[in-house]
Structure formats: C-alpha cells, structure tokens
Design a protein around this motif. Structure first.
Motif, PDB file in Angstrom:
ATOM      1  N   LEU A 240      22.131  -8.175 -10.031  1.00 20.56           N
ATOM      2  CA  LEU A 240      22.105  -8.531 -11.454  1.00 20.56           C
ATOM      3  C   LEU A 240      21.370  -9.846 -11.676  1.00 20.56           C
ATOM      4  O   LEU A 240      20.598  -9.979 -12.633  1.00 20.56           O
ATOM      5  CB  LEU A 240      23.523  -8.583 -12.013  1.00 20.56           C
ATOM      6  N   ASP A 241      21.602 -10.825 -10.802  1.00 23.73           N
ATOM      7  CA  ASP A 241      20.907 -12.110 -10.933  1.00 23.73           C
ATOM      8  C   ASP A 241      19.400 -11.934 -10.800  1.00 23.73           C
ATOM      9  O   ASP A 241      18.623 -12.508 -11.576  1.00 23.73           O
ATOM     10  CB  ASP A 241      21.415 -13.108  -9.893  1.00 23.73           C
ATOM     11  N   ALA A 242      18.968 -11.136  -9.821  1.00 23.99           N
ATOM     12  CA  ALA A 242      17.532 -10.922  -9.606  1.00 23.99           C
ATOM     13  C   ALA A 242      16.913 -10.172 -10.784  1.00 23.99           C
ATOM     14  O   ALA A 242      15.797 -10.491 -11.216  1.00 23.99           O
ATOM     15  CB  ALA A 242      17.306 -10.154  -8.302  1.00 23.99           C
TER      16      ALA A 242
ATOM     17  N   ALA B 138      13.973 -11.632 -13.155  1.00 23.55           N
ATOM     18  CA  ALA B 138      12.702 -10.918 -13.266  1.00 23.55           C
ATOM     19  C   ALA B 138      12.418 -10.493 -14.707  1.00 23.55           C
ATOM     20  O   ALA B 138      11.263 -10.441 -15.130  1.00 23.55           O
ATOM     21  CB  ALA B 138      12.706  -9.700 -12.349  1.00 23.55           C
ATOM     22  N   ALA B 139      13.468 -10.199 -15.463  1.00 26.05           N
ATOM     23  CA  ALA B 139      13.305  -9.793 -16.857  1.00 26.05           C
ATOM     24  C   ALA B 139      13.169 -10.986 -17.801  1.00 26.05           C
ATOM     25  O   ALA B 139      12.907 -10.814 -18.992  1.00 26.05           O
ATOM     26  CB  ALA B 139      14.491  -8.938 -17.295  1.00 26.05           C
ATOM     27  N   GLU B 140      13.385 -12.187 -17.252  1.00 25.65           N
ATOM     28  CA  GLU B 140      13.333 -13.420 -18.032  1.00 25.65           C
ATOM     29  C   GLU B 140      14.358 -13.408 -19.160  1.00 25.65           C
ATOM     30  O   GLU B 140      14.062 -13.755 -20.313  1.00 25.65           O
ATOM     31  CB  GLU B 140      11.921 -13.701 -18.542  1.00 25.65           C
ATOM     32  N   VAL B 141      15.577 -12.980 -18.790  1.00 25.93           N
ATOM     33  CA  VAL B 141      16.717 -13.049 -19.699  1.00 25.93           C
ATOM     34  C   VAL B 141      17.856 -13.727 -18.942  1.00 25.93           C
ATOM     35  O   VAL B 141      17.861 -13.776 -17.715  1.00 25.93           O
ATOM     36  CB  VAL B 141      17.185 -11.652 -20.195  1.00 25.93           C
ATOM     37  N   SER B 142      18.802 -14.262 -19.678  1.00 21.39           N
ATOM     38  CA  SER B 142      19.970 -14.851 -19.020  1.00 21.39           C
ATOM     39  C   SER B 142      20.825 -13.725 -18.450  1.00 21.39           C
ATOM     40  O   SER B 142      20.708 -12.561 -18.861  1.00 21.39           O
ATOM     41  CB  SER B 142      20.792 -15.666 -20.023  1.00 21.39           C
ATOM     42  N   LYS B 143      21.685 -14.078 -17.511  1.00 20.81           N
ATOM     43  CA  LYS B 143      22.591 -13.065 -16.982  1.00 20.81           C
ATOM     44  C   LYS B 143      23.482 -12.540 -18.102  1.00 20.81           C
ATOM     45  O   LYS B 143      23.772 -11.340 -18.166  1.00 20.81           O
ATOM     46  CB  LYS B 143      23.426 -13.615 -15.825  1.00 20.81           C
ATOM     47  N   GLY B 144      23.882 -13.413 -19.019  1.00 24.31           N
ATOM     48  CA  GLY B 144      24.659 -12.977 -20.170  1.00 24.31           C
ATOM     49  C   GLY B 144      23.888 -11.991 -21.026  1.00 24.31           C
ATOM     50  O   GLY B 144      24.460 -11.033 -21.554  1.00 24.31           O
ATOM     51  N   GLY B 145      22.580 -12.223 -21.167  1.00 20.17           N
ATOM     52  CA  GLY B 145      21.734 -11.299 -21.922  1.00 20.17           C
ATOM     53  C   GLY B 145      21.662  -9.938 -21.253  1.00 20.17           C
ATOM     54  O   GLY B 145      21.703  -8.897 -21.917  1.00 20.17           O
TER      55      GLY B 145
ATOM     56  N   TYR C  77      24.945  -8.196 -21.780  1.00 17.30           N
ATOM     57  CA  TYR C  77      25.091  -7.709 -23.147  1.00 17.30           C
ATOM     58  C   TYR C  77      24.639  -6.247 -23.228  1.00 17.30           C
ATOM     59  O   TYR C  77      25.253  -5.428 -23.903  1.00 17.30           O
ATOM     60  CB  TYR C  77      24.270  -8.581 -24.105  1.00 17.30           C
ATOM     61  N   HIS C  78      23.553  -5.941 -22.537  1.00 21.39           N
ATOM     62  CA  HIS C  78      23.005  -4.582 -22.562  1.00 21.39           C
ATOM     63  C   HIS C  78      23.641  -3.675 -21.518  1.00 21.39           C
ATOM     64  O   HIS C  78      23.804  -2.474 -21.751  1.00 21.39           O
ATOM     65  CB  HIS C  78      21.487  -4.621 -22.364  1.00 21.39           C
ATOM     66  N   PHE C  79      23.973  -4.249 -20.368  1.00 19.61           N
ATOM     67  CA  PHE C  79      24.510  -3.481 -19.254  1.00 19.61           C
ATOM     68  C   PHE C  79      25.657  -4.276 -18.636  1.00 19.61           C
ATOM     69  O   PHE C  79      25.422  -5.280 -17.964  1.00 19.61           O
ATOM     70  CB  PHE C  79      23.423  -3.208 -18.206  1.00 19.61           C
ATOM     71  N   ALA C  80      26.870  -3.832 -18.845  1.00 17.28           N
ATOM     72  CA  ALA C  80      28.063  -4.606 -18.468  1.00 17.28           C
ATOM     73  C   ALA C  80      28.296  -4.690 -16.964  1.00 17.28           C
ATOM     74  O   ALA C  80      29.098  -5.514 -16.524  1.00 17.28           O
ATOM     75  CB  ALA C  80      29.297  -4.010 -19.142  1.00 17.28           C
ATOM     76  N   SER C  81      27.599  -3.880 -16.183  1.00 12.09           N
ATOM     77  CA  SER C  81      27.793  -3.888 -14.731  1.00 12.09           C
ATOM     78  C   SER C  81      26.549  -3.301 -14.064  1.00 12.09           C
ATOM     79  O   SER C  81      25.668  -2.753 -14.740  1.00 12.09           O
ATOM     80  CB  SER C  81      29.018  -3.037 -14.353  1.00 12.09           C
ATOM     81  N   LYS C  82      26.509  -3.392 -12.758  1.00 15.03           N
ATOM     82  CA  LYS C  82      25.392  -2.806 -12.017  1.00 15.03           C
ATOM     83  C   LYS C  82      25.390  -1.288 -12.177  1.00 15.03           C
ATOM     84  O   LYS C  82      24.324  -0.676 -12.289  1.00 15.03           O
ATOM     85  CB  LYS C  82      25.458  -3.213 -10.545  1.00 15.03           C
ATOM     86  N   ASP C  83      26.570  -0.677 -12.223  1.00 15.61           N
ATOM     87  CA  ASP C  83      26.635   0.770 -12.457  1.00 15.61           C
ATOM     88  C   ASP C  83      26.113   1.130 -13.842  1.00 15.61           C
ATOM     89  O   ASP C  83      25.427   2.142 -14.018  1.00 15.61           O
ATOM     90  CB  ASP C  83      28.060   1.296 -12.274  1.00 15.61           C
ATOM     91  N   ALA C  84      26.422   0.316 -14.839  1.00  7.25           N
ATOM     92  CA  ALA C  84      25.923   0.560 -16.192  1.00  7.25           C
ATOM     93  C   ALA C  84      24.401   0.426 -16.230  1.00  7.25           C
ATOM     94  O   ALA C  84      23.714   1.182 -16.938  1.00  7.25           O
ATOM     95  CB  ALA C  84      26.571  -0.398 -17.181  1.00  7.25           C
ATOM     96  N   LEU C  85      23.871  -0.518 -15.471  1.00  8.09           N
ATOM     97  CA  LEU C  85      22.417  -0.683 -15.371  1.00  8.09           C
ATOM     98  C   LEU C  85      21.793   0.565 -14.757  1.00  8.09           C
ATOM     99  O   LEU C  85      20.776   1.073 -15.251  1.00  8.09           O
ATOM    100  CB  LEU C  85      22.092  -1.934 -14.556  1.00  8.09           C
ATOM    101  N   ALA C  86      22.394   1.065 -13.697  1.00 12.33           N
ATOM    102  CA  ALA C  86      21.890   2.292 -13.072  1.00 12.33           C
ATOM    103  C   ALA C  86      21.963   3.452 -14.054  1.00 12.33           C
ATOM    104  O   ALA C  86      21.015   4.254 -14.159  1.00 12.33           O
ATOM    105  CB  ALA C  86      22.679   2.599 -11.803  1.00 12.33           C
ATOM    106  N   GLN C  87      23.059   3.563 -14.803  1.00 12.90           N
ATOM    107  CA  GLN C  87      23.181   4.639 -15.797  1.00 12.90           C
ATOM    108  C   GLN C  87      22.090   4.504 -16.865  1.00 12.90           C
ATOM    109  O   GLN C  87      21.539   5.504 -17.327  1.00 12.90           O
ATOM    110  CB  GLN C  87      24.568   4.634 -16.432  1.00 12.90           C
ATOM    111  N   GLY C  88      21.762   3.268 -17.236  1.00 16.51           N
ATOM    112  CA  GLY C  88      20.666   3.041 -18.173  1.00 16.51           C
ATOM    113  C   GLY C  88      19.341   3.531 -17.619  1.00 16.51           C
ATOM    114  O   GLY C  88      18.523   4.112 -18.339  1.00 16.51           O
ATOM    115  N   LEU C  89      19.134   3.306 -16.326  1.00 15.43           N
ATOM    116  CA  LEU C  89      17.921   3.794 -15.669  1.00 15.43           C
ATOM    117  C   LEU C  89      17.887   5.318 -15.693  1.00 15.43           C
ATOM    118  O   LEU C  89      16.850   5.923 -15.978  1.00 15.43           O
ATOM    119  CB  LEU C  89      17.860   3.278 -14.223  1.00 15.43           C
ATOM    120  N   PHE C  90      19.029   5.956 -15.430  1.00 18.55           N
ATOM    121  CA  PHE C  90      19.080   7.416 -15.412  1.00 18.55           C
ATOM    122  C   PHE C  90      18.831   7.988 -16.806  1.00 18.55           C
ATOM    123  O   PHE C  90      18.178   9.032 -16.953  1.00 18.55           O
ATOM    124  CB  PHE C  90      20.414   7.914 -14.855  1.00 18.55           C
TER     125      PHE C  90
END
Length: 185
Positions: A26-28, A32-39, A42-55
């Motif tokens: 999440l930090d990386a 790389a996206a040039e957003v804060s970790k909080g940002g 806001y869009h993806f509450a966890s690493k799993d949520a980020l993966a679901q967003g990718l899917f």
C-alpha cells in the motif's frame, strides 16, 4: 488528468508487473500514484479491496475490448490475434491489466479471485470469437493461438517458424470460411 482512483490502479498495475505482489505494498502504491496513504485508503480500504478494484477494472476493460472485437471491420479473429502479437496491445488497456492480474493469480489470499477475473476475460473473448467462428472447438483453438501469441509478448520471445501473423490469419480465414479482408499486422 486521471482521477486519484485511476492513478492508484495504474500505479498498482505497474508495481505488480514490475515487482510482483510483494513489491505492491500500500505504501509503494500510494507513493507511485502520488497520493497520500490516506488518499489511497479512501478509495481502497485494504490491499484486498485494491485487488478487487483491479479485478473490476479488468472486467470493464474486457467488456470494452470484446465490443471492439465485435466492431472490428476485419472481424473478431483478426482483432484478437493482432492485439495478441508482440508489440501490440488492446487499445482499452486490457493487456496491461490482464498481466497485472496474472501476477496475483498465485497469491494465497486473493489468487482465486484473480483466476475468476481472468476466466471472465477469457469467456468474453471466446464469446466474441464465437460470433465469427460458430464451431466452438475451432473458436477455442483460435483463442489458444491468441494466448500463445500473447505469451510471446509477455516473454519477449520472437515469433518462430517463419510464419507471419497475416499468414496465420489467412489460413484461419480459409478454415472458418471467411474471405480475407486485407488485415495487416
């Protein structure tokens, strides 16, 4: 300019492709996206949520790519094969998102969901191919040929055998009974 959500997903794809899931923390991703970790959170509450967003992105791009296959003046077969060859890619970004998702397919916690997302893409492509190739076995063989070309793209291996993709398309058109349309690749 892309939305913060899209920048996060773009960064996640890049990190997955270049470093694998271990490097896509999440930090990386936030850096790389040039957003804060909080940002990011806001869009993806966890690493799993980020993966679901990718899917979800993969499925959306798959639907858009299948529509382009169906609309291609040269037909779905030519579109599918010509976007699978080394140096080519889907104009909707499907190739990149597909590759990033493949990097998650063997992950212990999210692997099954990644494999389901890849299967959905394969089903979309096969359905579009079947509109031009009504024989389901032959349509699947065309898909497998495209998969082989895509594998060459992923590995950087050259096409072998001295056969150009246009020659492959001409032979497939003979088999499926579609006249050549002058596609070039």
């Amino acid at each position: 300019m892309a939305s913060a959500r899209d920048r996060v997903l773009d960064a996640y794809e890049t990190l997955l492709i270049e470093q694998g899931s271990a490097g896509a923390t999440l930090d990386a991703v936030a850096a790389a996206a040039e957003v804060s970790k909080g940002g990011l959170l806001y869009h993806f509450a966890s690493k799993d949520a980020l993966a679901q967003g990718l899917f979800e992105r993969l499925r959306e791009r798959s639907k858009a790519d299948a529509a382009l296959m169906r609309e291609s003046p040269d037909g779905p077969v030519a579109y599918y094969l010509l976007t699978s060859v080394p140096g080519a890619a889907s104009p909707v970004g499907l190739s990149r998102t597909y590759l990033a998702t493949l990097r998650l397919a063997d992950a212990s916690t999210i692997g099954a969901a990644a494999r389901e997302a890849v299967a959905a893409v394969d089903a979309d492509g096969l359905a579009a191919l079947a509109e031009e190739v009504p024989d389901p076995v032959l349509a699947w063989l065309v898909q497998l040929v495209g998969d082989g070309l895509y594998l060459r793209t992923l590995t950087g291996a050259p096409l072998t055998g001295g056969i150009a993709v246009d020659d492959l398309l001409d032979r497939l058109r003979q088999i499926i009974g579609r006249p050549g349309t002058g596609a070039t690749g």
